[in-house]
Scaffold this motif. Structure first.
Motif, PDB file in Angstrom:
ATOM      1  N   UNK A 116       0.829  -1.203   0.000  1.00 22.03           N
ATOM      2  CA  UNK A 116       0.000   0.000   0.000  1.00 22.03           C
ATOM      3  C   UNK A 116       0.864   1.254   0.000  1.00 22.03           C
ATOM      4  N   UNK A 117       1.883   1.289   0.857  1.00 19.92           N
ATOM      5  CA  UNK A 117       2.730   2.481   0.977  1.00 19.92           C
ATOM      6  C   UNK A 117       3.547   2.728  -0.280  1.00 19.92           C
ATOM      7  N   UNK A 118       3.922   1.654  -0.975  1.00 18.57           N
ATOM      8  CA  UNK A 118       4.741   1.804  -2.179  1.00 18.57           C
ATOM      9  C   UNK A 118       3.897   1.886  -3.448  1.00 18.57           C
ATOM     10  N   UNK A 119       2.594   1.718  -3.315  1.00 20.74           N
ATOM     11  CA  UNK A 119       1.718   1.848  -4.478  1.00 20.74           C
ATOM     12  C   UNK A 119       2.016   0.865  -5.587  1.00 20.74           C
ATOM     13  N   UNK A 120       2.547  -0.310  -5.228  1.00 24.76           N
ATOM     14  CA  UNK A 120       2.867  -1.310  -6.247  1.00 24.76           C
ATOM     15  C   UNK A 120       4.062  -0.942  -7.099  1.00 24.76           C
ATOM     16  N   UNK A 121       4.898  -0.011  -6.618  1.00 18.88           N
ATOM     17  CA  UNK A 121       6.034   0.453  -7.429  1.00 18.88           C
ATOM     18  C   UNK A 121       7.348  -0.230  -7.079  1.00 18.88           C
ATOM     19  N   UNK A 122       7.308  -1.297  -6.295  1.00 16.38           N
ATOM     20  CA  UNK A 122       8.536  -2.040  -6.015  1.00 16.38           C
ATOM     21  C   UNK A 122       8.959  -2.809  -7.261  1.00 16.38           C
ATOM     22  N   UNK A 160      18.189   3.271  -1.427  1.00 14.89           N
ATOM     23  CA  UNK A 160      16.898   3.951  -1.569  1.00 14.89           C
ATOM     24  C   UNK A 160      15.701   3.061  -1.263  1.00 14.89           C
ATOM     25  N   UNK A 161      15.667   1.803  -1.767  1.00 13.49           N
ATOM     26  CA  UNK A 161      14.489   0.974  -1.494  1.00 13.49           C
ATOM     27  C   UNK A 161      14.244   0.730  -0.013  1.00 13.49           C
ATOM     28  N   UNK A 162      15.287   0.856   0.831  1.00 17.05           N
ATOM     29  CA  UNK A 162      15.093   0.619   2.259  1.00 17.05           C
ATOM     30  C   UNK A 162      14.141   1.632   2.878  1.00 17.05           C
ATOM     31  N   UNK A 163      14.029   2.816   2.260  1.00 15.48           N
ATOM     32  CA  UNK A 163      13.079   3.804   2.769  1.00 15.48           C
ATOM     33  C   UNK A 163      11.644   3.288   2.691  1.00 15.48           C
ATOM     34  N   UNK A 164      11.419   2.304   1.818  1.00 17.11           N
ATOM     35  CA  UNK A 164      10.090   1.698   1.728  1.00 17.11           C
ATOM     36  C   UNK A 164       9.731   0.973   3.013  1.00 17.11           C
ATOM     37  N   UNK A 165      10.742   0.497   3.755  1.00 13.70           N
ATOM     38  CA  UNK A 165      10.483  -0.168   5.033  1.00 13.70           C
ATOM     39  C   UNK A 165       9.926   0.824   6.051  1.00 13.70           C
ATOM     40  N   UNK A 166      10.488   2.036   6.070  1.00 15.50           N
ATOM     41  CA  UNK A 166       9.973   3.067   6.970  1.00 15.50           C
ATOM     42  C   UNK A 166       8.534   3.403   6.590  1.00 15.50           C
ATOM     43  N   UNK A 167       8.304   3.560   5.282  1.00 19.14           N
ATOM     44  CA  UNK A 167       6.950   3.874   4.818  1.00 19.14           C
ATOM     45  C   UNK A 167       5.960   2.791   5.234  1.00 19.14           C
ATOM     46  N   UNK A 168       6.352   1.524   5.089  1.00 24.94           N
ATOM     47  CA  UNK A 168       5.448   0.422   5.431  1.00 24.94           C
ATOM     48  C   UNK A 168       5.206   0.338   6.932  1.00 24.94           C
ATOM     49  N   UNK A 169       6.249   0.575   7.741  1.00 26.63           N
ATOM     50  CA  UNK A 169       6.086   0.514   9.195  1.00 26.63           C
ATOM     51  C   UNK A 169       5.125   1.591   9.683  1.00 26.63           C
ATOM     52  N   UNK A 170       5.200   2.776   9.090  1.00 24.83           N
ATOM     53  CA  UNK A 170       4.277   3.851   9.459  1.00 24.83           C
ATOM     54  C   UNK A 170       2.873   3.529   8.956  1.00 24.83           C
ATOM     55  N   UNK A 171       2.783   3.072   7.699  1.00 25.97           N
ATOM     56  CA  UNK A 171       1.483   2.765   7.107  1.00 25.97           C
ATOM     57  C   UNK A 171       0.734   1.719   7.926  1.00 25.97           C
ATOM     58  N   UNK A 172       1.466   0.726   8.461  1.00 26.61           N
ATOM     59  CA  UNK A 172       0.831  -0.343   9.229  1.00 26.61           C
ATOM     60  C   UNK A 172       0.181   0.172  10.502  1.00 26.61           C
ATOM     61  N   UNK A 173       0.628   1.338  10.968  1.00 26.91           N
ATOM     62  CA  UNK A 173       0.109   1.889  12.224  1.00 26.91           C
ATOM     63  C   UNK A 173      -0.855   3.044  11.996  1.00 26.91           C
TER      64      UNK A 173
END
Length: 297
Positions: free
Chosen positions: A72-78, A215-228
């Motif tokens: 969801x946080x990455x919008x399918x752009x991985x 750069x892709x590791x920033x997606x982990x921060x985005x996902x951790x925030x999105x989950x909460x």
């Protein structure tokens, strides 16, 4: 139980859950290694497929919309190297891959798992605390607040303001976008009562990404925030959106302004003035933004 072991990773299915473990091969992306093992409940799956190639094939999981905060946080752009729901299969294991697909599909049919969207996250997202350094900043998240610190490459408009701390309660949305061509990527947080149209390079609530390895590791921060954050499809969230949306042809009433709101709007005016003076906002953008704030006051 179905299992397939490859250099790219190992997938195991026990009838209820898929265990996805990234491989140790040097070609496995840094994002997948940092994300680690994933436990995907059968209820989160919309489907599975296997595509054969001359030298290798690819197993793909398709998750139900809204099931995974990372997607969801990455919008399918991985991109494919970073997508944890794909597995490269060597040609001599095609039969095992096809058996694996059959087992998962049969379980989906037996359990009558729907393929439609869900209104709650079925995966927990990355564990916290976590901190990632990439692009022009360092983003850290402890489960309650996001902290953004700026590296020497950051623009003066960011570094002069110093590090920022964003309470989770003030964040309404988060977005990660990769670098594509000449367009830089970003990790951006939308903060309540402080919208901005500034590009990530100047946005104090965004980290600009330049297409480097981390750069892709920033997606982990985005996902951790999105989950909460509240799930966007949850009944409460939909009701809030409906309540906030004015009826057709009916002007929305101006919200009552408390003393705290008034102070926040004054701070916003000062921020807009600073962005205008530093050249981040054009004259037209500054005028429109200022009028919007004055209207709320």
């Amino acid at each position: 139980m179905a299992e397939i072991i490859q250099k790219d990773g190992t997938w195991v299915f026990d009838g209820d859950t898929l265990r996805l473990t990234p491989g140790r091969d040097k070609n496995v992306s840094l994002l997948r290694r940092e994300l680690g093992e994933l436990l995907v409940p059968l209820a989160a799956l919309a489907g599975i497929s296997f595509e054969q190639g001359k030298k290798s094939g690819r197993l793909r999981l398709r998750l139900r919309d809204g099931a995974d905060p990372l997607l969801h946080a990455t919008g399918g752009r991985l991109a494919e190297p970073h997508d944890p729901y794909q597995l490269i299969v060597e040609s001599d294991r095609y039969g095992v891959a096809e058996y694996f697909v059959d087992e998962v599909r049969n379980a989906l049919l037996l359990d009558q798992v729907p393929s439609g969207p869900v209104d709650a996250y079925l995966l927990p997202g990355p564990s916290v605390p976590l901190s990632v350094s990439a692009g022009d900043g360092i983003a850290s998240f402890d489960g309650e607040r996001v902290r953004l610190e700026w590296k020497w490459q950051a623009e003066d408009a960011k570094s002069a303001a110093g590090a920022r701390t964003l309470p989770l309660a003030d964040i309404t949305a988060v977005e990660w976008q990769p670098t594509v061509g000449l367009e830089n990527g970003h990790l951006r947080f939308t903060v309540r009562a402080a919208p901005t149209k500034a590009p990530p390079k100047y946005d104090p609530n965004a980290v600009e990404l330049w297409g480097f390895k981390r750069d892709p590791l920033m997606a982990l921060v985005a996902a951790a925030v999105q989950a909460r954050l509240p799930h966007p499809a949850a009944p409460a969230a939909r009701a809030a959106l409906e309540d906030a949306r004015p009826a057709e042809d009916t002007p929305a009433p101006a919200p009552a302004t408390t003393e705290d709101d008034h102070d926040a709007l004054l701070r916003r005016l000062r921020e807009l003035g600073e962005l205008h003076r530093s050249g981040v906002l054009t004259d037209e953008e500054f005028t429109l933004a200022k009028q919007a704030v004055l209207k709320r006051m």
